[in-house]
Scaffold this motif. Sequence first.
Motif, mmCIF file in Angstrom:
data_model
loop_
_atom_site.group_PDB
_atom_site.id
_atom_site.type_symbol
_atom_site.label_atom_id
_atom_site.label_comp_id
_atom_site.label_asym_id
_atom_site.label_seq_id
_atom_site.Cartn_x
_atom_site.Cartn_y
_atom_site.Cartn_z
ATOM 1 N N LEU A 1 30.899 -43.754 1.998
ATOM 2 C CA LEU A 1 29.652 -44.390 1.580
ATOM 3 C C LEU A 1 29.407 -44.003 0.130
ATOM 4 O O LEU A 1 29.333 -42.825 -0.208
ATOM 5 C CB LEU A 1 28.497 -43.925 2.468
ATOM 6 C CG LEU A 1 27.137 -44.531 2.173
ATOM 7 C CD1 LEU A 1 27.167 -46.045 2.397
ATOM 8 C CD2 LEU A 1 26.076 -43.896 3.052
ATOM 9 N N CYS A 2 29.295 -44.991 -0.735
ATOM 10 C CA CYS A 2 29.129 -44.723 -2.158
ATOM 11 C C CYS A 2 27.663 -44.779 -2.562
ATOM 12 O O CYS A 2 26.799 -45.148 -1.779
ATOM 13 C CB CYS A 2 29.957 -45.724 -2.961
ATOM 14 S SG CYS A 2 31.723 -45.488 -2.686
ATOM 15 N N SER A 3 27.381 -44.412 -3.808
ATOM 16 C CA SER A 3 26.006 -44.297 -4.281
ATOM 17 C C SER A 3 25.259 -45.630 -4.254
ATOM 18 O O SER A 3 24.032 -45.641 -4.225
ATOM 19 C CB SER A 3 25.982 -43.722 -5.698
ATOM 20 O OG SER A 3 26.691 -44.566 -6.582
ATOM 21 N N ASP A 4 25.973 -46.760 -4.241
ATOM 22 C CA ASP A 4 25.300 -48.058 -4.174
ATOM 23 C C ASP A 4 25.000 -48.474 -2.736
ATOM 24 O O ASP A 4 24.495 -49.566 -2.491
ATOM 25 C CB ASP A 4 26.112 -49.137 -4.882
ATOM 26 C CG ASP A 4 27.461 -49.411 -4.254
ATOM 27 O OD1 ASP A 4 27.804 -48.767 -3.241
ATOM 28 O OD2 ASP A 4 28.196 -50.264 -4.778
ATOM 29 N N GLY A 5 25.318 -47.595 -1.775
ATOM 30 C CA GLY A 5 25.014 -47.872 -0.373
ATOM 31 C C GLY A 5 26.090 -48.651 0.362
ATOM 32 O O GLY A 5 25.930 -48.971 1.534
ATOM 33 N N ARG A 6 27.177 -48.971 -0.311
ATOM 34 C CA ARG A 6 28.255 -49.727 0.327
ATOM 35 C C ARG A 6 29.394 -48.801 0.721
ATOM 36 O O ARG A 6 29.557 -47.720 0.175
ATOM 37 C CB ARG A 6 28.801 -50.779 -0.632
ATOM 38 C CG ARG A 6 27.791 -51.818 -1.004
ATOM 39 C CD ARG A 6 28.442 -52.881 -1.832
ATOM 40 N NE ARG A 6 27.662 -53.089 -3.042
ATOM 41 C CZ ARG A 6 27.976 -53.984 -3.972
ATOM 42 N NH1 ARG A 6 29.063 -54.714 -3.855
ATOM 43 N NH2 ARG A 6 27.225 -54.123 -5.030
ATOM 44 N N LEU A 7 30.187 -49.278 1.680
ATOM 45 C CA LEU A 7 31.393 -48.566 2.092
ATOM 46 C C LEU A 7 32.574 -49.140 1.307
ATOM 47 O O LEU A 7 32.712 -50.358 1.193
ATOM 48 C CB LEU A 7 31.635 -48.743 3.594
ATOM 49 C CG LEU A 7 30.575 -48.157 4.502
ATOM 50 C CD1 LEU A 7 30.783 -48.644 5.924
ATOM 51 C CD2 LEU A 7 30.600 -46.649 4.450
ATOM 52 N N TYR A 8 33.391 -48.270 0.764
ATOM 53 C CA TYR A 8 34.571 -48.693 0.017
ATOM 54 C C TYR A 8 35.793 -47.997 0.577
ATOM 55 O O TYR A 8 35.719 -46.868 1.035
ATOM 56 C CB TYR A 8 34.445 -48.315 -1.464
ATOM 57 C CG TYR A 8 33.430 -49.125 -2.222
ATOM 58 C CD1 TYR A 8 33.759 -50.360 -2.751
ATOM 59 C CD2 TYR A 8 32.145 -48.646 -2.405
ATOM 60 C CE1 TYR A 8 32.834 -51.105 -3.452
ATOM 61 C CE2 TYR A 8 31.200 -49.389 -3.103
ATOM 62 C CZ TYR A 8 31.563 -50.610 -3.625
ATOM 63 O OH TYR A 8 30.636 -51.340 -4.312
ATOM 64 N N HIS A 9 36.919 -48.671 0.516
ATOM 65 C CA HIS A 9 38.192 -48.051 0.849
ATOM 66 C C HIS A 9 38.912 -47.848 -0.476
ATOM 67 O O HIS A 9 39.066 -48.795 -1.261
ATOM 68 C CB HIS A 9 39.021 -48.936 1.776
ATOM 69 C CG HIS A 9 40.201 -48.226 2.348
ATOM 70 N ND1 HIS A 9 41.361 -48.048 1.642
ATOM 71 C CD2 HIS A 9 40.386 -47.627 3.547
ATOM 72 C CE1 HIS A 9 42.221 -47.378 2.388
ATOM 73 N NE2 HIS A 9 41.657 -47.109 3.540
#
Length: 51
Positions: free
Chosen positions: A27-35
Amino acid sequence: MSADQQLPDPPVPQDIDKPMALHGFPLCSDGRLYHLVLAEMALDEVGDGHV
């Protein structure tokens, strides 16, 4: 099947192990999940002007 007919929604499994399914997606600082690998591949494509 005609074009105006829709397929039924597939069943949703209720026994998904969410921590295991989301492994590798922080979970990144923008609230999205990234791979990390997929994000890197996407950035490579954007850098090449494919978007």
